[in-house]
Design a protein around this motif. Structure first.
Motif, mmCIF file in Angstrom:
data_model
loop_
_atom_site.group_PDB
_atom_site.id
_atom_site.type_symbol
_atom_site.label_atom_id
_atom_site.label_comp_id
_atom_site.label_asym_id
_atom_site.label_seq_id
_atom_site.Cartn_x
_atom_site.Cartn_y
_atom_site.Cartn_z
ATOM 1 N N GLY A 146 -60.502 -0.537 -6.439
ATOM 2 C CA GLY A 146 -59.357 -0.029 -7.182
ATOM 3 C C GLY A 146 -59.763 0.516 -8.540
ATOM 4 N N LEU A 147 -60.657 -0.199 -9.219
ATOM 5 C CA LEU A 147 -61.154 0.285 -10.507
ATOM 6 C C LEU A 147 -61.954 1.575 -10.333
ATOM 7 N N SER A 148 -62.672 1.679 -9.223
ATOM 8 C CA SER A 148 -63.421 2.910 -8.936
ATOM 9 C C SER A 148 -62.482 4.098 -8.790
ATOM 10 N N TYR B 61 -68.905 2.659 -8.047
ATOM 11 C CA TYR B 61 -69.111 1.285 -7.573
ATOM 12 C C TYR B 61 -70.564 0.988 -7.219
ATOM 13 N N LEU C 17 -61.392 -10.212 -2.221
ATOM 14 C CA LEU C 17 -60.394 -9.802 -3.202
ATOM 15 C C LEU C 17 -61.061 -9.089 -4.376
ATOM 16 N N ASN C 18 -62.189 -9.599 -4.820
ATOM 17 C CA ASN C 18 -62.932 -8.955 -5.898
ATOM 18 C C ASN C 18 -63.423 -7.571 -5.472
ATOM 19 N N ASN C 19 -63.859 -7.436 -4.219
ATOM 20 C CA ASN C 19 -64.277 -6.131 -3.705
ATOM 21 C C ASN C 19 -63.129 -5.130 -3.790
ATOM 22 N N HIS C 20 -61.929 -5.567 -3.398
ATOM 23 C CA HIS C 20 -60.768 -4.682 -3.475
ATOM 24 C C HIS C 20 -60.476 -4.295 -4.923
ATOM 25 N N LYS C 21 -60.608 -5.249 -5.810
ATOM 26 C CA LYS C 21 -60.376 -4.956 -7.226
ATOM 27 C C LYS C 21 -61.369 -3.918 -7.728
ATOM 28 N N GLN C 22 -62.650 -4.072 -7.362
ATOM 29 C CA GLN C 22 -63.673 -3.129 -7.800
ATOM 30 C C GLN C 22 -63.431 -1.736 -7.231
ATOM 31 N N CYS D 11 -65.840 -6.928 3.687
ATOM 32 C CA CYS D 11 -65.537 -8.276 3.228
ATOM 33 C C CYS D 11 -66.453 -9.279 3.924
#
Length: 76
Positions: free
Chosen positions: A23-25, A53, A16-21, A61
């Motif tokens: 998304g921020l990218s 990133y 989930l954190n990977n997806h968030k990062q 994941c």
């Protein structure tokens, strides 16, 4: 069993954190490119977002299966 489910929970949170990062990218890329998403040509979105990133570990994941030489096991 409790340890296994705690480990799986940690892997899911990491994913989930990977997806968030990622998304921020994308948001940072959009800011730099005046609101334009990465085009669907080479260099790919992975290459275009990399400056934002900076680690390819985000692209997989921890719960994803590990294949020795590809999903089907063959190298061809």
């Amino acid at each position: 069993p409790a340890l296994g489910s705690a480990q799986e929970y940690a892997r899911r949170m990491s994913c989930l954190n990977n997806h968030k990062q990622l998304g921020l990218s994308v948001i940072l890329y959009l800011d730099d490119s005046e609101g334009l998403y990465p085009p669907r040509v080479k260099p790919t979105w992975v290459e275009r977002l990399y400056p934002f990133y900076q680690t390819t570990k985000l692209l997989k994941c921890p719960s994803d299966p590990v294949y020795p030489s590809g999903p089907t096991g063959n190298t061809a």
